[in-house]
Design an enzyme around this catalytic site. Structure first.
Site, PDB file in Angstrom:
ATOM      1  N   TRP A 553       0.826  -1.209   0.000  1.00  0.00           N
ATOM      2  CA  TRP A 553       0.000   0.000   0.000  1.00  0.00           C
ATOM      3  C   TRP A 553       0.855   1.251   0.000  1.00  0.00           C
ATOM      4  O   TRP A 553       0.380   2.346  -0.271  1.00  0.00           O
ATOM      5  CB  TRP A 553      -0.935   0.020   1.215  1.00  0.00           C
ATOM      6  N   ASP A 554       2.142   1.085   0.313  1.00  0.00           N
ATOM      7  CA  ASP A 554       3.079   2.206   0.289  1.00  0.00           C
ATOM      8  C   ASP A 554       2.924   3.003  -1.009  1.00  0.00           C
ATOM      9  O   ASP A 554       2.996   4.225  -1.021  1.00  0.00           O
ATOM     10  CB  ASP A 554       4.527   1.689   0.361  1.00  0.00           C
ATOM     11  N   GLU A 696       0.985  -2.312  12.719  1.00  0.00           N
ATOM     12  CA  GLU A 696       1.203  -3.765  12.674  1.00  0.00           C
ATOM     13  C   GLU A 696       1.701  -4.364  13.990  1.00  0.00           C
ATOM     14  O   GLU A 696       1.940  -5.570  14.057  1.00  0.00           O
ATOM     15  CB  GLU A 696       2.188  -4.113  11.552  1.00  0.00           C
ATOM     16  N   LYS A 808       2.855   1.142  16.206  1.00  0.00           N
ATOM     17  CA  LYS A 808       4.003   1.141  15.305  1.00  0.00           C
ATOM     18  C   LYS A 808       4.017   2.351  14.386  1.00  0.00           C
ATOM     19  O   LYS A 808       5.058   2.851  14.009  1.00  0.00           O
ATOM     20  CB  LYS A 808       3.966  -0.150  14.465  1.00  0.00           C
ATOM     21  N   GLN A 809       2.831   2.781  13.973  1.00  0.00           N
ATOM     22  CA  GLN A 809       2.787   3.855  12.981  1.00  0.00           C
ATOM     23  C   GLN A 809       1.396   4.471  12.981  1.00  0.00           C
ATOM     24  O   GLN A 809       0.464   3.916  13.541  1.00  0.00           O
ATOM     25  CB  GLN A 809       3.108   3.309  11.601  1.00  0.00           C
TER      26      GLN A 809
HETATM   27  C1  BGC Z   1       6.110  -5.963   7.466  1.00  0.00           C
HETATM   28  C2  BGC Z   1       4.907  -6.527   6.780  1.00  0.00           C
HETATM   29  C3  BGC Z   1       5.363  -7.472   5.699  1.00  0.00           C
HETATM   30  C4  BGC Z   1       6.263  -8.540   6.299  1.00  0.00           C
HETATM   31  C5  BGC Z   1       6.785  -9.560   5.342  1.00  0.00           C
HETATM   32  C6  BGC Z   1       7.032  -7.066   7.949  1.00  0.00           C
HETATM   33  O1  BGC Z   1       8.193  -6.478   8.431  1.00  0.00           O
HETATM   34  O2  BGC Z   1       5.754  -5.161   8.530  1.00  0.00           O
HETATM   35  O3  BGC Z   1       4.114  -5.483   6.251  1.00  0.00           O
HETATM   36  O4  BGC Z   1       4.281  -8.034   5.051  1.00  0.00           O
HETATM   37  O5  BGC Z   1       7.379  -7.924   6.891  1.00  0.00           O
HETATM   38  O6  BGC Z   1       7.405  -9.013   4.220  1.00  0.00           O
HETATM   39  C1  BGC Z   2       4.953  -1.214   7.542  1.00  0.00           C
HETATM   40  C2  BGC Z   2       3.916  -1.355   6.476  1.00  0.00           C
HETATM   41  C3  BGC Z   2       4.566  -1.221   5.128  1.00  0.00           C
HETATM   42  C4  BGC Z   2       5.707  -2.190   4.984  1.00  0.00           C
HETATM   43  C5  BGC Z   2       6.466  -1.979   3.697  1.00  0.00           C
HETATM   44  C6  BGC Z   2       6.036  -2.232   7.304  1.00  0.00           C
HETATM   45  O1  BGC Z   2       7.032  -2.095   8.250  1.00  0.00           O
HETATM   46  O2  BGC Z   2       4.387  -1.396   8.816  1.00  0.00           O
HETATM   47  O3  BGC Z   2       2.937  -0.366   6.650  1.00  0.00           O
HETATM   48  O4  BGC Z   2       3.645  -1.423   4.134  1.00  0.00           O
HETATM   49  O5  BGC Z   2       6.608  -2.014   6.028  1.00  0.00           O
HETATM   50  O6  BGC Z   2       7.079  -0.730   3.674  1.00  0.00           O
END
Ligand code: BGC
Ligand code: BGC
Length: 954
Positions: A553-554, A696, A808-809
């Protein structure tokens, strides 16, 4: 700092003294005697041009024997010599004498480097001989200006690295030579004279002549523009991975990390191209490191050049953001004591997106030496330990070498070709080692002499839909046809000038913020596909293997707004990627027993879910179950949000009609089936249970307010889009109703969900509860969160963080931003007060700070906004999170643009179109940027003035 000059190299004619007049008179006399026309204007065009070439121009193609030519040149020279004998020290041009005294006082040596063979005579007559650190003339080198050889010769003779020497020149060819040599310069003369050089190299510092010049002006001319250059003054191996990320260059087709061409122990060299995915364990699929185009081995008298060998006597590297060119200057001493100056310049051509260009200059400083350059395409690359390529063939054709490879699982064909040319000696010899074709150049350099090697490399892939296995190689070879380094460089300058005209963002009053914003926009621009609408920007762009090239979604929520407002064509490409991957989203919905289309949390070539199910824990000791791919479902609404934003800003109805509507409606079907009806005490409500919201740290939560509100909005929007389609494009509407089964019953169900979905928003207090029961979790003292030096998830453990009120965010705060004008001040204030103190700002997600900056502006707290903004601005440049080596934080980069545009400038699109509501931190003086609204280019230019703002244009 390396930006202060350590020596000055002057051209002679027109700089130190005006011999141009004598040249004119000598040529004129010859011309008159030969009955040739010659004017002062003709003479002007001969500035800096060697004698033979000058004569040829004078003869205008008239055939003359070699002997007669020689005689004419001798005659001209004799006339000229006669005139030179009249020179005295009073013939120094105005300002020269004073400048030389200033240099003497500052103990900065200077030299004269002139193409003229009479330079020695003139210098003697001017009485300068003893003051010069070096004098080089046309006989010192074979290749004259505009080639870099003469100036590099002078620098070596002065025993200074080229980049530490400033060249003062009045001829365009001389300025070109200086720039090609990797030297800063000061141009003297009318602007008109340098138009062509500036076209190739960009703006050059200039003044009319040296009258009244002060030494400080020379230093200033040499200083790289701090608003456009990322400069590294020292090489520190412990930061090499971070710097490789920072110095990533690219062109939207491929990007290469800033590793050294010659390699370095434990480097993470990487070139990635969009769409070139191959299978891998755990993360399912990843972008494959391409056979390396930088591949280069240099041997100096047999010693291999590498920064961990021998001695680095000086080092400077910089990325010119303005023109997307990476440059490095090194003075290196081999273990045997041979000193050389090396300059590396490279770029991924924006104008010819298949092509990368590399130029290397090697100058023998301490003694003559044997140089061997071995450079080609290195197929022996891997992603860490994983091999993705099988090499099918390699060869040589039309002065180029080529490699044909195929990914091991996805079967993508790659053709790569490289053309290598050297400035001296014989054409290269080719070595066709399996998987690594190369060109070899062997050359003996006299002391102070320079070897220049130009290398152009191209890539072509079968996933670009080139037919047949052989075609990729031919295509790669074709891409190199008729290209030269200089032409590519000129095209690069033009292409990036045009890009920045659309995309630049000016911040005055804050040099660090200015550079940071440009750096991050640059990183996004090099990651945005120019022509390919089946790919999108991954969470780490193409700059590192972090997240394996997957798209999150970034892209839609953080990165796209920048493109929507500045380069809607590129934004459209990325939205089309979501259209093309709808089948994957439909498969995901079906597999989960939902209707419609559910986008993958992590997406690659097909749109199928590619989030790893298990990943190693922080300490690597165990595997951790990752739930995002299963239950972080808000992404589906985030994509719809981006589509609506694109549509409202661009007015691109055709996109909406043909693609956007289908995405919005089919994904709405997903929400309709995902929302769970719960009847309790006669009350109907819809819940979204077992999800992960943006924060998250908490998984398996119910009714995350961000997710629920986005889903509700999505369904509302779907109804509106359908109504629009019905009204404007009834045929398409009918077709979609049919294809997506949009019956009245279904729409009625959507309305029911909209009306009854749980939104944890207490209208009384304004408080939104992030998810059911959030405030029943363990309270953590905000001071502990503020003081942490590690992620709170590491501090508390995964379960501990999950059980706590630490986030976290931005989650609720993001929701406020996305619908900023829909929420009243009470709601803003209450949630701000509630969530900001319990957010892990520094070590939580890098996606937080840019939104917090924007939110703080909404709260009229500009200085606090600034703190958050800088946290985002420094994530990559200063590696504040310690993981910049994995690749650019792309979401944070896009978030910076939003923080400035939507936050500090307060740009918003309302019912009556765009408006501005500035809110600057104390020290910001001006913010300016352009954007396109409904096809019309607009400019925002806000200047702080007398306690308020002057909005110059809108
Ligand atoms: C992120 C998730 C991601 C997962 C696996 C985590 O660090 O927060 O958004 O889906 O890694 O790639
Ligand atoms: C974040 C997510 C993000 C992912 C990829 C994770 O650490 O929590 O929001 O989509 O990283 O950047």
């Amino acid at each position: 700092m390396a930006e202060l000059i350590k020596a000055v190299i002057f051209d002679l004619d027109g700089v130190i003294t005006d011999t141009a007049e004598y040249h004119y008179r000598a040529w004129k006399r010859l011309a008159d005697e030969e009955g040739l026309a010659f004017t002062r204007e003709d003479n002007e065009a001969l500035r800096g041009v060697p004698r033979r070439e000058s004569l040829l121009r004078l003869l205008k193609g008239q055939p003359v024997s070699e002997a007669a030519m020689q005689a004419m040149m001798d005659r001209k020279n004799a006339y000229y010599q006669d005139l030179l004998n009249q020179i005295t020290p009073t013939d120094l041009l105005p300002g020269v004498s004073s400048l030389l005294s200033q240099l003497d006082t500052a103990a900065i040596p200077y030299a004269v480097a002139s193409a003229s063979h009479n330079a020695g005579t003139v210098i003697d007559r001017l009485g300068l001989r003893d003051r010069l650190g070096a004098l080089v003339d046309g006989s010192s080198v074979t290749r004259q200006k505009p080639f870099p050889d003469l100036f590099r010769y002078a620098a070596a003779l002065l025993d200074r690295a080229p980049f530490e020497c400033l060249v003062v020149e009045d001829a365009a060819a001389g300025i070109e030579a200086a720039l090609a040599a990797g030297m800063p310069c000061l141009a003297l003369g009318p602007a008109q004279r340098f138009v062509e050089v500036e076209r190739q190299f960009g703006p050059v510092p200039r003044r009319e002549n040296l009258s009244n010049i002060r030494l400080e002006e020379l230093h200033a001319a040499a200083r790289l523009n701090p608003g456009w250059h990322i400069i590294q003054a020292r090489f520190e191996p412990e930061h090499q991975h971070h710097m490789e990320t920072v110095f990533t260059t690219g062109n939207g087709y491929f990007c290469s990390r800033g590793s050294f061409e010659e390699g370095h122990p434990d480097d993470h060299a990487l070139t990635l191209a969009h769409g070139v995915f191959d299978d891998m364990p755990i993360s399912i699929t990843e972008l494959a490191n391409l056979p390396g185009w930088l591949d280069l081995t240099i041997r100096i008298d047999g010693a291999t050049f590498r920064l961990d060998q021998g001695q680095v006597l000086s080092f400077r590297r910089y990325l010119d953001l303005r023109h997307a060119i990476l440059r490095r200057d090194v003075r290196w001493q081999s273990p045997q004591g041979v000193v050389v100056d090396l300059t590396f310049e490279r770029f991924a051509s924006y104008a010819h997106e298949h092509v990368g260009a590399l130029r290397v200059l090697i100058t023998a400083v301490s003694q003559p030496c044997q140089i061997e350059v071995n450079t080609g395409i290195d197929g022996h690359v891997a992603n860490g330990d994983l091999l993705h390529w099988r090499h099918l063939d390699q060869g040589e054709a039309d002065g180029a070498i080529w490699l044909h490879s195929r990914t091991r699982h996805s079967g993508i064909e790659l053709g790569a070709a490289a053309a290598v040319t050297a400035s001296r000696g014989l054409p290269p010899e080719y070595q066709l080692c399996p998987g690594q074709p190369a060109a070899v150049i062997r050359e003996t350099l006299g002391r102070y002499e320079t070897l220049q090697v130009d290398k152009l490399v191209s890539y072509a892939f079968s996933c670009d839909r080139v037919e047949g296995p052989a075609a990729v190689v031919q295509r790669a070879l074709l891409e190199l046809n008729n290209l030269t380094y200089n032409e590519l460089r000129a095209a690069q300058t033009a292409a990036w000038d045009a890009l920045w005209a659309d995309c630049d963002m000016v911040i005055e009053g804050d040099a660090e913020a200015q550079l940071a914003i440009r750096f991050h926009l640059f990183q996004l621009l090099i990651a945005a596909a120019q022509r390919n609408d089946r790919v999108s920007i991954g969470a780490k762009t193409l700059s590192g293997l972090g997240y394996r090239g997957h798209v999150f979604w970034d892209t839609e929520i953080f990165i796209l707004p920048f493109f929507i407002y500045t380069r809607p064509d590129l934004a459209r490409n990325m939205l089309m990627y979501r259209y093309h991957t709808l089948p994957g989203a439909r498969r995901k919905a079906a597999a989960n027993e939902f209707e419609g289309a559910q986008y993958a949390w992590e997406s690659a070539a097909t749109g199928d879910e590619v989030t790893p199910t298990w990943v190693p824990s922080f300490d690597g000791k165990e595997l951790v179950r990752i739930w995002t791919g299963d239950i972080e479902i808000h992404i589906t609404a985030d994509i719809a949000y981006a589509i609506l934003q694109y549509w409202s800003v661009t007015g691109d109805d055709a996109f909406m009609r043909d693609y956007g509507a289908e995405i919005v409606l089919d994904t709405a079907r997903f929400w309709g089936s995902r929302a769970e009806l719960e009847e309790q005490d006669g009350c109907r409500r819809y819940a979204l249970r077992d999800v992960i919201g943006p924060d998250e740290y908490h998984d398996h939560v119910d009714n995350n307010v961000f997710t629920n509100r986005m889903a509700q909005w999505h369904l509302q929007t779907a109804l509106k889009v359908l109504a629009w389609l019905d009204a404007r494009h009834p045929d398409q509407a009918a077709a979609l109703r049919q294809r997506l089964d949009l019956t009245e019953t279904r729409l009625e169900h959507w309305r029911d969900v909209i009306a009854h979905i749980i939104i944890n928003h207490d209208l009384e207090t304004g408080l939104m509860v992030q998810f059911d029961g959030f405030f029943e979790r363990t309270y953590i003292d905000p001071q502990i969160i503020a003081d942490t030096d590690r992620s709170m998830q590491v501090v508390l453990g995964i379960e501990g963080a999950n059980d706590s009120q630490v986030i976290k965010q931005a989650d609720v705060i993001m929701l406020l931003c996305l619908f900023r004008d829909a929420y009243d001040h009470k709601t803003w204030q209450k949630n701000w007060d509630t969530y900001m103190p319990i957010t892990d700002h520094k070590y939580g997600s890098s996606l937080g700070p840019s939104f917090h900056a924007w939110a703080a502006c909404e709260m009229s707290r500009p200085n606090e906004a600034y703190q958050h903004f800088m946290l985002a601005a420094q994530a990559d440049l200063y590696d504040v999170r310690g993981n910049a080596g994995d690749g650019i934080h792309a979401a944070s980069a896009g978030g910076l643009w939003q923080a400035v545009a939507f936050g500090f400038a307060g740009l918003r699109i309302g019912e009556h179109g765009p408006s501005i509501r500035p809110c600057f931190p104390d020290h910001w003086q001006r913010v300016a940027f352009g954007y396109i609204y409904q096809g019309e280019r607009r400019a925002v230019d806000i200047v702080k003035e007398g306690g308020g703002y002057r909005i110059v244009s809108e």
